[in-house]
Motif scaffolding. Sequence first.
Motif, PDB file in Angstrom:
ATOM      1  N   ILE A 151       0.836  -1.204   0.000  1.00  0.00           N
ATOM      2  CA  ILE A 151       0.000   0.000   0.000  1.00  0.00           C
ATOM      3  C   ILE A 151       0.868   1.250   0.000  1.00  0.00           C
ATOM      4  CG2 ILE A 151      -1.531   1.372   1.484  1.00  0.00           C
ATOM      5  CD1 ILE A 151      -3.011  -1.304   2.042  1.00  0.00           C
ATOM      6  N   VAL A 177      -8.299  -1.682  -2.378  1.00  0.00           N
ATOM      7  CA  VAL A 177      -7.932  -3.070  -2.134  1.00  0.00           C
ATOM      8  C   VAL A 177      -9.112  -3.948  -2.534  1.00  0.00           C
ATOM      9  CG1 VAL A 177      -7.140  -4.777  -0.449  1.00  0.00           C
ATOM     10  CG2 VAL A 177      -6.437  -2.376  -0.216  1.00  0.00           C
ATOM     11  N   SER A 180      -9.670 -10.897   3.016  1.00  0.00           N
ATOM     12  CA  SER A 180     -10.465  -9.715   3.372  1.00  0.00           C
ATOM     13  C   SER A 180     -10.140  -9.236   4.779  1.00  0.00           C
ATOM     14  CB  SER A 180     -11.963  -9.965   3.204  1.00  0.00           C
ATOM     15  OG  SER A 180     -12.483 -10.769   4.228  1.00  0.00           O
ATOM     16  N   ALA A 203      -7.111  -7.186   4.398  1.00  0.00           N
ATOM     17  CA  ALA A 203      -7.484  -5.924   3.745  1.00  0.00           C
ATOM     18  C   ALA A 203      -8.150  -4.975   4.730  1.00  0.00           C
ATOM     19  CB  ALA A 203      -8.404  -6.203   2.565  1.00  0.00           C
ATOM     20  N   CYS A 204      -9.056  -5.485   5.536  1.00  0.00           N
ATOM     21  CA  CYS A 204      -9.742  -4.633   6.514  1.00  0.00           C
ATOM     22  C   CYS A 204      -8.770  -4.119   7.578  1.00  0.00           C
ATOM     23  CB  CYS A 204     -10.903  -5.383   7.150  1.00  0.00           C
ATOM     24  SG  CYS A 204     -12.267  -5.643   5.995  1.00  0.00           S
ATOM     25  N   ALA A 210      -6.876  -1.365   6.016  1.00  0.00           N
ATOM     26  CA  ALA A 210      -7.761  -0.253   5.636  1.00  0.00           C
ATOM     27  C   ALA A 210      -7.816   0.808   6.723  1.00  0.00           C
ATOM     28  CB  ALA A 210      -9.161  -0.763   5.319  1.00  0.00           C
ATOM     29  N   ASN A 211      -7.264   0.506   7.879  1.00  0.00           N
ATOM     30  CA  ASN A 211      -7.180   1.524   8.927  1.00  0.00           C
ATOM     31  C   ASN A 211      -6.230   2.643   8.522  1.00  0.00           C
ATOM     32  OD1 ASN A 211      -8.998   0.261  10.653  1.00  0.00           O
ATOM     33  ND2 ASN A 211      -7.407  -1.018  11.536  1.00  0.00           N
ATOM     34  N   GLU A 212      -5.429   2.385   7.507  1.00  0.00           N
ATOM     35  CA  GLU A 212      -4.549   3.414   6.973  1.00  0.00           C
ATOM     36  C   GLU A 212      -5.400   4.450   6.241  1.00  0.00           C
ATOM     37  OE1 GLU A 212      -1.143   3.169   7.401  1.00  0.00           O
ATOM     38  OE2 GLU A 212      -1.535   1.348   8.541  1.00  0.00           O
ATOM     39  N   VAL A 256      -7.372   4.299   2.104  1.00  0.00           N
ATOM     40  CA  VAL A 256      -7.487   2.907   1.666  1.00  0.00           C
ATOM     41  C   VAL A 256      -8.946   2.498   1.768  1.00  0.00           C
ATOM     42  CG1 VAL A 256      -6.832   0.509   2.116  1.00  0.00           C
ATOM     43  CG2 VAL A 256      -5.147   2.334   2.416  1.00  0.00           C
ATOM     44  N   GLN A 257      -9.489   1.955   0.685  1.00  0.00           N
ATOM     45  CA  GLN A 257     -10.843   1.417   0.703  1.00  0.00           C
ATOM     46  C   GLN A 257     -10.795  -0.024   0.227  1.00  0.00           C
ATOM     47  OE1 GLN A 257     -13.966   3.846  -0.875  1.00  0.00           O
ATOM     48  NE2 GLN A 257     -13.145   5.698   0.047  1.00  0.00           N
ATOM     49  N   VAL A 258     -11.713  -0.848   0.747  1.00  0.00           N
ATOM     50  CA  VAL A 258     -11.724  -2.280   0.470  1.00  0.00           C
ATOM     51  C   VAL A 258     -13.053  -2.677  -0.168  1.00  0.00           C
ATOM     52  CG1 VAL A 258     -11.577  -4.594   1.502  1.00  0.00           C
ATOM     53  CG2 VAL A 258     -10.212  -2.706   2.449  1.00  0.00           C
ATOM     54  N   THR A 286     -14.097   3.125  -6.130  1.00  0.00           N
ATOM     55  CA  THR A 286     -14.716   2.136  -5.241  1.00  0.00           C
ATOM     56  C   THR A 286     -16.154   1.882  -5.671  1.00  0.00           C
ATOM     57  OG1 THR A 286     -13.285   2.789  -3.406  1.00  0.00           O
ATOM     58  CG2 THR A 286     -15.301   1.593  -2.844  1.00  0.00           C
TER      59      THR A 286
END
Length: 138
Positions: A54, A65, A75, A78-79, A82-84, A87-89, A113
């Motif tokens: 990332i 992601v 997943s 990825a989740c 995604a706290n960064e 970033v979207q999942v 997204t």
Amino acid sequence: MTVGVLIITHGNIGSSLLDTANDMLGSCPLQLKILRVTRASHPDALQRQAKEMINCLNMGQGVLVLTDMYGSTPSNIACYVANEQQVQVVTGLNLPMLIRVLNYPRLSLTKLTEKAVSGGREGVCACPTTMRTQDDTK
């Protein structure tokens, strides 16, 4: 600059989908990396790899992601990442979703997204057939 894409999937699913998409489109217009998850993979190592990918992919526009199945190890990783920021999942990766993402390389992270989700949903349908079984004619 464009949004980066990280694909996190079981085995070779991500690579196979990307190979097919590249064959269809001729090239990959986005910065994209694939993280392959196997039974032998260690979750902590995968999380570190995902974060590194990332950081490499994010040129200021964020990272989308894509994973193959919600609730699975890909997943979950990825989740976690995604706290960064930026970033979207999206889970449920399929070929129509990936093609849609690759066809809109200039969209913002939020809009890309949305395109991923719409491509995935619209790419799943029951196809009508002309063949009928004996039970259908009764």
